[in-house]
Structure formats: C-alpha cells, structure tokens
Design a protein around this motif. Structure first.
Motif, PDB file in Angstrom:
ATOM      1  N   SER A   7      30.935 -20.405   8.395  1.00 39.83           N
ATOM      2  CA  SER A   7      31.759 -20.355   7.181  1.00 39.83           C
ATOM      3  C   SER A   7      32.873 -21.394   7.205  1.00 39.83           C
ATOM      4  O   SER A   7      33.327 -21.855   6.156  1.00 39.83           O
ATOM      5  N   ARG A   8      33.323 -21.786   8.384  1.00 35.28           N
ATOM      6  CA  ARG A   8      34.417 -22.743   8.511  1.00 35.28           C
ATOM      7  C   ARG A   8      33.965 -24.182   8.682  1.00 35.28           C
ATOM      8  O   ARG A   8      34.738 -25.103   8.451  1.00 35.28           O
ATOM      9  N   SER A   9      32.725 -24.365   9.101  1.00 36.96           N
ATOM     10  CA  SER A   9      32.286 -25.720   9.438  1.00 36.96           C
ATOM     11  C   SER A   9      30.952 -26.128   8.831  1.00 36.96           C
ATOM     12  O   SER A   9      30.661 -27.320   8.708  1.00 36.96           O
ATOM     13  N   GLY A  10      30.106 -25.148   8.488  1.00 34.47           N
ATOM     14  CA  GLY A  10      28.759 -25.452   8.036  1.00 34.47           C
ATOM     15  C   GLY A  10      27.797 -25.699   9.185  1.00 34.47           C
ATOM     16  O   GLY A  10      26.649 -26.109   8.965  1.00 34.47           O
ATOM     17  N   ILE A  11      28.237 -25.443  10.413  1.00 31.60           N
ATOM     18  CA  ILE A  11      27.427 -25.709  11.598  1.00 31.60           C
ATOM     19  C   ILE A  11      26.669 -24.455  12.035  1.00 31.60           C
ATOM     20  O   ILE A  11      27.253 -23.379  12.145  1.00 31.60           O
ATOM     21  N   ASN A  59      32.544 -31.741   9.160  1.00 30.17           N
ATOM     22  CA  ASN A  59      32.805 -30.400   8.639  1.00 30.17           C
ATOM     23  C   ASN A  59      32.325 -30.398   7.188  1.00 30.17           C
ATOM     24  O   ASN A  59      32.656 -31.306   6.419  1.00 30.17           O
ATOM     25  N   ILE A  60      31.562 -29.393   6.801  1.00 32.30           N
ATOM     26  CA  ILE A  60      31.001 -29.359   5.452  1.00 32.30           C
ATOM     27  C   ILE A  60      32.091 -29.340   4.391  1.00 32.30           C
ATOM     28  O   ILE A  60      31.918 -29.903   3.304  1.00 32.30           O
ATOM     29  N   ARG A  61      33.233 -28.759   4.700  1.00 33.24           N
ATOM     30  CA  ARG A  61      34.320 -28.703   3.722  1.00 33.24           C
ATOM     31  C   ARG A  61      34.893 -30.093   3.452  1.00 33.24           C
ATOM     32  O   ARG A  61      35.200 -30.435   2.306  1.00 33.24           O
ATOM     33  N   ILE A  62      35.038 -30.889   4.509  1.00 32.69           N
ATOM     34  CA  ILE A  62      35.530 -32.254   4.323  1.00 32.69           C
ATOM     35  C   ILE A  62      34.530 -33.071   3.515  1.00 32.69           C
ATOM     36  O   ILE A  62      34.900 -33.812   2.592  1.00 32.69           O
ATOM     37  N   GLY A 109      26.023 -30.526  14.458  1.00 32.71           N
ATOM     38  CA  GLY A 109      27.446 -30.411  14.736  1.00 32.71           C
ATOM     39  C   GLY A 109      28.108 -31.766  14.534  1.00 32.71           C
ATOM     40  O   GLY A 109      27.531 -32.690  13.955  1.00 32.71           O
ATOM     41  N   ASN A 110      29.333 -31.887  15.005  1.00 29.95           N
ATOM     42  CA  ASN A 110      30.075 -33.141  14.914  1.00 29.95           C
ATOM     43  C   ASN A 110      29.737 -33.975  16.154  1.00 29.95           C
ATOM     44  O   ASN A 110      30.153 -33.653  17.265  1.00 29.95           O
ATOM     45  N   THR A 111      28.985 -35.042  15.968  1.00 27.56           N
ATOM     46  CA  THR A 111      28.603 -35.913  17.080  1.00 27.56           C
ATOM     47  C   THR A 111      29.416 -37.197  17.102  1.00 27.56           C
ATOM     48  O   THR A 111      28.985 -38.213  17.651  1.00 27.56           O
ATOM     49  N   SER A 112      30.590 -37.177  16.482  1.00 30.90           N
ATOM     50  CA  SER A 112      31.538 -38.288  16.512  1.00 30.90           C
ATOM     51  C   SER A 112      30.884 -39.599  16.068  1.00 30.90           C
ATOM     52  O   SER A 112      30.304 -39.669  14.999  1.00 30.90           O
ATOM     53  N   ALA A 113      30.939 -40.641  16.883  1.00 28.70           N
ATOM     54  CA  ALA A 113      30.432 -41.953  16.482  1.00 28.70           C
ATOM     55  C   ALA A 113      28.938 -41.955  16.207  1.00 28.70           C
ATOM     56  O   ALA A 113      28.426 -42.849  15.531  1.00 28.70           O
ATOM     57  N   ALA A 114      28.225 -40.947  16.705  1.00 23.93           N
ATOM     58  CA  ALA A 114      26.774 -40.878  16.496  1.00 23.93           C
ATOM     59  C   ALA A 114      26.398 -40.261  15.162  1.00 23.93           C
ATOM     60  O   ALA A 114      25.250 -40.376  14.728  1.00 23.93           O
ATOM     61  N   SER A 115      27.338 -39.605  14.493  1.00 18.96           N
ATOM     62  CA  SER A 115      26.953 -38.745  13.369  1.00 18.96           C
ATOM     63  C   SER A 115      26.403 -39.505  12.163  1.00 18.96           C
ATOM     64  O   SER A 115      25.422 -39.082  11.550  1.00 18.96           O
TER      65      SER A 115
END
Length: 335
Positions: free
Chosen positions: A49-53, A265-268, A291-297
C-alpha cells in the motif's frame, strides 16, 4: 545542463537492451517473515500500500555487482547485433561497487569479464538512482562529439548489502538487479534531449553516512532515508526536469508514448505522471516485481517493456530518475 541533439549531424541511438535479476526472489511474505525473527512487525498489505512493491530480488552471497552487470550486458550486446569487441566505451552506474573504496571501477571489472581487450575506456558513475540517466547523457554527448561510436551503459546494484534489516522503512523497498543498453552513432535521431541536475544541500535525506578511518567504520554502513522529504522533493524535480527535456526536444507530454521513470515508489511515479498529464496506462511499471533497484531500475524497466512488446521502434520515451545526492536527470528518446 540541458543538451539537445536536434542540431547535430551525428546522433546516438539505442541499439539493444538487456537485463538480469538474481534468482532469489523475495516476496513481501518472505521479507515479513525475516523481519518477524527480530520482532519487527510488517505485512504484505503495509508494504504494498505504501510502495506498490510485491517482491524484489536479492543477489546470492557469491554474486557481485559486476556479475549482474555481465549478464545484462551480454543480453544487450546480443540484442544490438554486435560483437563485444566493437564497444569503445563502458559506463557503469552503481552505488554498490564490487570493491570497498570503489576501485578498481566495476566498469573495468566488467570489461575484463566481457573479454574486451581493445583498451576501450571504462568508468563508473555515482549518481545513485539517477545514475543511468546521467550515464545516458554522458554517452550521448561523447557519441555526438565523434569521440566514441558504440557505448555500453549499465546500471547495476546489489543494494541488499547496504540495507538495515531492522529498519522496515527502507529494507522492504530495495532490490538487486542490472539493466544495460548499447548506444551507437546513427544518422537518425535517437536520444533527442538530456538534462542532469544536483543539489548537495539535500544530501542528508537519502544517504549511507558511514565512513572508514584506517579500516574502522565511523557511523552507519546502512542506507538511511527520510521518506517524506524524498517524496516531496522527488515529485517536484521530476516534473521540472521532464518539462525541461521535452522543451529541448520540441515535444509535449502528449507526444510521449511511454514514461519510464525510476522505479522507486508507485506513489512517486503516479504523482509525476499526473503532473505531466500522462495517463497511468502509458507508464512502464515494474516496481511491483523488482522493488527499487536504484541505477538499474530504468534500464531494467526499459528492457522488460521492450521484450514484452510494449515499447516499439519509433515511439517516444521519457526516462527520468531521482536519487541521493540529491541528483535528478531525464532523457527524451526516439526508440
């Protein structure tokens, strides 16, 4: 700095993409179980609910960032229809290099693992979650200058190794993976405009504050984040940089076929799309599985969408990222 490529005779174009995710897929249920062992309460519903992950991937103990980068690069090189020996520059974006201190660069390690012995240049870029967008801008300018003809750009991370699994606000968000693109000189427009920015005054809201002093750790070696501050700033600067590159490319949001944002994050992502007036249906979303994979995302999301048949040749793509530093960047691409 904003740079448009519309007035030049040499263009840079994406020739091929590739990605790799470690085999260990960690569901929200599994990470909830992990945290429960330390008495930390969370749930699938709380995380999603907070991230979409829903899940993320963690590298095996014997997998280095360069190993993930290698597998993504091999797929991108194959998709581009070239031989690795044709690459004359490697740019690898990462915040989790193979070696403490960051050298030798993970790009140089990757060069060796790819078997490239032509003496091509190789270096790392550290702009955290904006790293791929930064690297794309750097590669574009090098190609347009005529200095290089084929550039391998990789975003690769093993963020699981800098997560505090007693901090549920951060450890449930990040994952490991790699994405790669081969960009080459072209007579046809490809990368239409890029922009890069940073503001170091915001560095404390997303960082790994620890330092080493004669082998001893000073401070924390784990990622720390002020989630609310990051959200507020991210939505603001992502809208600004998107408008900047669209203007430079002489396009409007209505011209964009796909928004491919950093998968934080899905909200962003939804907030950014709404500000731009881009439909949620035209946003590439992979955060639920990666999830958030930083530079890979971004390159992970791009490759996933291409291989799924969503992104097609001739379409206009808007790619943008924001990360610790604080950094943000964007690119408009005709794929």
């Amino acid at each position: 700095m904003t740079q448009s490529t519309n007035t030049t005779k040499i263009y840079s174009k994406i020739l091929g993409t590739g990605s790799y995710l470690p085999a260990n897929k960690v569901s929200n249920a599994k990470i909830t179980e992990m945290l429960a062992k330390d008495g930390i309460e969370t749930s699938d519903e709380w995380i999603f609910s907070r991230s979409g992950i829903s899940a993320r991937h963690f590298a095996a103990d014997n997998e280095l960032t360069s190993d993930l980068a290698l597998k993504a690069s091999q797929k991108a090189i194959e998709a581009a229809g070239i031989d690795a020996s044709e690459i004359d520059l490697i740019i690898l974006a990462t915040s989790t290099p193979d070696n403490l201190g960051g050298f030798p660069s993970t790009a140089c390690v990757l060069q060796d693992k790819l078997g490239i012995t032509n003496g091509c240049a190789a270096f790392d870029v550290q702009a955290v979650c904006s790293g791929f967008a930064y690297s794309l801008a750097v590669a574009d300018n090098f190609i347009r200058s005529g200095m290089y003809k084929k550039v391998l750009i990789v975003g690769a991370e093993t963020f699981s190794r800098i997560l505090d699994f007693k901090d549920r606000g951060t450890c449930v968000l990040f994952g490991d993976g790699a994405g790669a693109v081969v960009v080459g000189a072209s007579a046809e427009p490809g990368i239409l405009a890029t922009a890069m920015h940073a503001d170091g005054s915001h560095r404390s809201i997303l960082c790994v504050p620890g330092r080493t002093d004669k082998g001893a750790l000073q401070g924390s070696a784990f990622l720390e984040m002020d989630g609310q501050a990051v959200f507020k700033l991210a939505v603001k600067v992502l809208d600004q940089v998107a408008q900047e590159v669209l203007t430079a490319a002489n396009l409007t949001p209505a011209d964009i076929d796909w928004l491919i944002p950093h998968q934080a994050n899905i909200r962003i992502m939804e907030g950014t799309a709404k500000k731009l007036g881009i439909s949620r249906d035209n946003v590439v979303v992979t955060v639920q599985d990666h999830g958030n994979t930083s530079a890979a995302s971004i390159p992970l999301a791009l490759d996933t969408a291409i291989r799924a048949g969503q992104v097609k040749r001739g379409q206009h793509l808007l790619m943008e990222g924001v990360g610790g530093g604080f950094t943000w960047a964007a690119a408009v691409v005709k794929y």
